[in-house]
Design a protein around this motif. Structure first.
Motif, PDB file in Angstrom:
ATOM      1  N   TRP A   3      27.992 -27.404 -17.429  1.00 57.47           N
ATOM      2  CA  TRP A   3      28.136 -26.081 -17.634  1.00 57.47           C
ATOM      3  C   TRP A   3      26.912 -26.235 -18.614  1.00 57.47           C
ATOM      4  O   TRP A   3      26.332 -24.839 -18.627  1.00 57.47           O
ATOM      5  N   LEU A   4      26.349 -27.008 -19.915  1.00 57.00           N
ATOM      6  CA  LEU A   4      25.775 -26.479 -20.517  1.00 57.00           C
ATOM      7  C   LEU A   4      24.374 -26.662 -19.853  1.00 57.00           C
ATOM      8  O   LEU A   4      23.373 -25.516 -20.344  1.00 57.00           O
ATOM      9  N   ASP A   5      24.577 -27.868 -19.145  1.00 57.91           N
ATOM     10  CA  ASP A   5      23.070 -27.493 -18.742  1.00 57.91           C
ATOM     11  C   ASP A   5      22.261 -26.564 -18.318  1.00 57.91           C
ATOM     12  O   ASP A   5      21.588 -26.055 -17.871  1.00 57.91           O
ATOM     13  N   GLN A   6      23.961 -26.042 -17.458  1.00 54.87           N
ATOM     14  CA  GLN A   6      23.799 -24.851 -16.043  1.00 54.87           C
ATOM     15  C   GLN A   6      22.717 -23.534 -17.162  1.00 54.87           C
ATOM     16  O   GLN A   6      22.063 -22.708 -16.718  1.00 54.87           O
ATOM     17  N   VAL A   7      24.223 -22.984 -18.256  1.00 52.90           N
ATOM     18  CA  VAL A   7      23.329 -22.284 -19.051  1.00 52.90           C
ATOM     19  C   VAL A   7      22.411 -22.292 -19.424  1.00 52.90           C
ATOM     20  O   VAL A   7      20.955 -21.002 -19.580  1.00 52.90           O
ATOM     21  N   PHE A   8      22.076 -23.597 -20.766  1.00 55.42           N
ATOM     22  CA  PHE A   8      20.956 -23.796 -21.188  1.00 55.42           C
ATOM     23  C   PHE A   8      19.651 -23.526 -19.971  1.00 55.42           C
ATOM     24  O   PHE A   8      18.477 -22.722 -20.506  1.00 55.42           O
ATOM     25  N   GLY A   9      19.541 -24.159 -18.347  1.00 54.61           N
ATOM     26  CA  GLY A   9      18.703 -23.547 -17.701  1.00 54.61           C
ATOM     27  C   GLY A   9      18.667 -21.780 -17.866  1.00 54.61           C
ATOM     28  O   GLY A   9      17.575 -21.350 -17.317  1.00 54.61           O
ATOM     29  N   GLN A  10      19.669 -21.345 -17.146  1.00 60.19           N
ATOM     30  CA  GLN A  10      19.903 -19.648 -17.529  1.00 60.19           C
ATOM     31  C   GLN A  10      19.216 -19.257 -18.803  1.00 60.19           C
ATOM     32  O   GLN A  10      18.137 -18.388 -18.700  1.00 60.19           O
ATOM     33  N   LEU A  11      19.156 -19.310 -19.642  1.00 59.05           N
ATOM     34  CA  LEU A  11      18.651 -18.937 -21.110  1.00 59.05           C
ATOM     35  C   LEU A  11      17.616 -19.759 -20.578  1.00 59.05           C
ATOM     36  O   LEU A  11      16.535 -18.039 -21.394  1.00 59.05           O
ATOM     37  N   GLN A  12      16.933 -20.614 -20.505  1.00 60.71           N
ATOM     38  CA  GLN A  12      15.915 -20.662 -20.644  1.00 60.71           C
ATOM     39  C   GLN A  12      14.906 -20.185 -19.821  1.00 60.71           C
ATOM     40  O   GLN A  12      13.863 -18.908 -20.121  1.00 60.71           O
ATOM     41  N   ALA A  13      15.175 -19.651 -18.665  1.00 61.56           N
ATOM     42  CA  ALA A  13      14.825 -18.617 -17.450  1.00 61.56           C
ATOM     43  C   ALA A  13      14.940 -17.060 -18.264  1.00 61.56           C
ATOM     44  O   ALA A  13      13.071 -16.565 -18.485  1.00 61.56           O
ATOM     45  N   MET A  14      15.257 -17.150 -18.974  1.00 60.88           N
ATOM     46  CA  MET A  14      15.426 -15.547 -19.832  1.00 60.88           C
ATOM     47  C   MET A  14      14.562 -15.458 -20.753  1.00 60.88           C
ATOM     48  O   MET A  14      14.024 -14.215 -21.165  1.00 60.88           O
ATOM     49  N   VAL A  15      14.523 -16.768 -21.925  1.00 56.87           N
ATOM     50  CA  VAL A  15      13.571 -16.691 -22.655  1.00 56.87           C
ATOM     51  C   VAL A  15      11.656 -16.514 -22.065  1.00 56.87           C
ATOM     52  O   VAL A  15      11.295 -15.969 -22.783  1.00 56.87           O
ATOM     53  N   ASP A  16      11.317 -17.238 -21.031  1.00 58.08           N
ATOM     54  CA  ASP A  16      10.297 -17.359 -20.400  1.00 58.08           C
ATOM     55  C   ASP A  16      10.232 -16.041 -20.004  1.00 58.08           C
ATOM     56  O   ASP A  16       8.757 -15.621 -20.188  1.00 58.08           O
ATOM     57  N   GLN A  17      10.590 -15.629 -19.335  1.00 60.05           N
ATOM     58  CA  GLN A  17      10.214 -13.984 -19.301  1.00 60.05           C
ATOM     59  C   GLN A  17      10.533 -13.423 -20.108  1.00 60.05           C
ATOM     60  O   GLN A  17       9.585 -12.233 -20.305  1.00 60.05           O
ATOM     61  N   ALA A  18      10.447 -13.230 -21.230  1.00 56.31           N
ATOM     62  CA  ALA A  18      10.822 -12.523 -22.235  1.00 56.31           C
ATOM     63  C   ALA A  18       9.286 -12.311 -23.281  1.00 56.31           C
ATOM     64  O   ALA A  18       8.830 -11.352 -23.416  1.00 56.31           O
ATOM     65  N   VAL A  19       9.041 -13.640 -22.635  1.00 55.40           N
ATOM     66  CA  VAL A  19       7.718 -14.378 -23.752  1.00 55.40           C
ATOM     67  C   VAL A  19       6.308 -13.675 -22.489  1.00 55.40           C
ATOM     68  O   VAL A  19       5.101 -13.253 -23.076  1.00 55.40           O
ATOM     69  N   GLU A  20       6.858 -14.316 -21.432  1.00 62.82           N
ATOM     70  CA  GLU A  20       6.098 -13.459 -20.306  1.00 62.82           C
ATOM     71  C   GLU A  20       5.484 -11.966 -20.710  1.00 62.82           C
ATOM     72  O   GLU A  20       4.477 -11.498 -20.991  1.00 62.82           O
TER      73      GLU A  20
END
Length: 145
Positions: free
Chosen positions: A15-32
């Protein structure tokens, strides 16, 4: 029972791996979004962008912390560190104690000057026998809290 604990840890990790992946994608979008934004037109816009960069940076650090494993200090390492402690001699200990007590006395003086601390004994007694000793309310009343 030990098997259940290991299974729960595995489920939580997935579950933590899944959440990490989702949050990482959101942070990447914010950086973009920050990267694609044009240069600021005035000081207010520059300040707003700087705050946004700070928020994204802190968020990225928090997300990255989800993947780092906490390090444990072994008992041997703690013993090694404890053995390296500096031993002070008797005179130095006495000097440090005297300094500590002087500072505490000064703090009590300041507290009394500001009206904190024990209230004056209005019974005329020496304060040896105080009603309600051990009672929280009486204790708070004596200390002025």
């Amino acid at each position: 029972m030990a098997g259940n604990g290991a299974a729960e840890i595995g489920t939580v990790q997935q579950w933590l791996d899944q959440v990490f992946g989702q949050l990482q994608a959101m942070v990447d979008q914010a950086v973009e979004v920050l990267i694609e934004a044009g240069p600021p037109k005035d000081v207010a816009e520059a300040e707003k962008r700087a705050r946004a960069v700070g928020v994204v940076a802190r968020t990225a650090k928090a997300v990255a912390a989800l993947k780092t494993k906490p390090t444990k200090v072994s008992g041997e390492a703690e013993d090694d560190v404890a053995g390296q402690g500096e031993v002070i001699d008797e005179a130095e200990e006495q000097r440090l104690r005297a300094e500590l007590f002087a500072r505490v006395d000064r703090l009590f003086e300041v507290a009394e000057q500001k009206g904190y601390g024990p209230k004056p004994d209005r019974t005329g007694g020496g304060g040896a026998a105080v009603a309600g000793v051990g009672d929280d309310a009486a204790c708070e009343a004596r200390t002025g809290l």
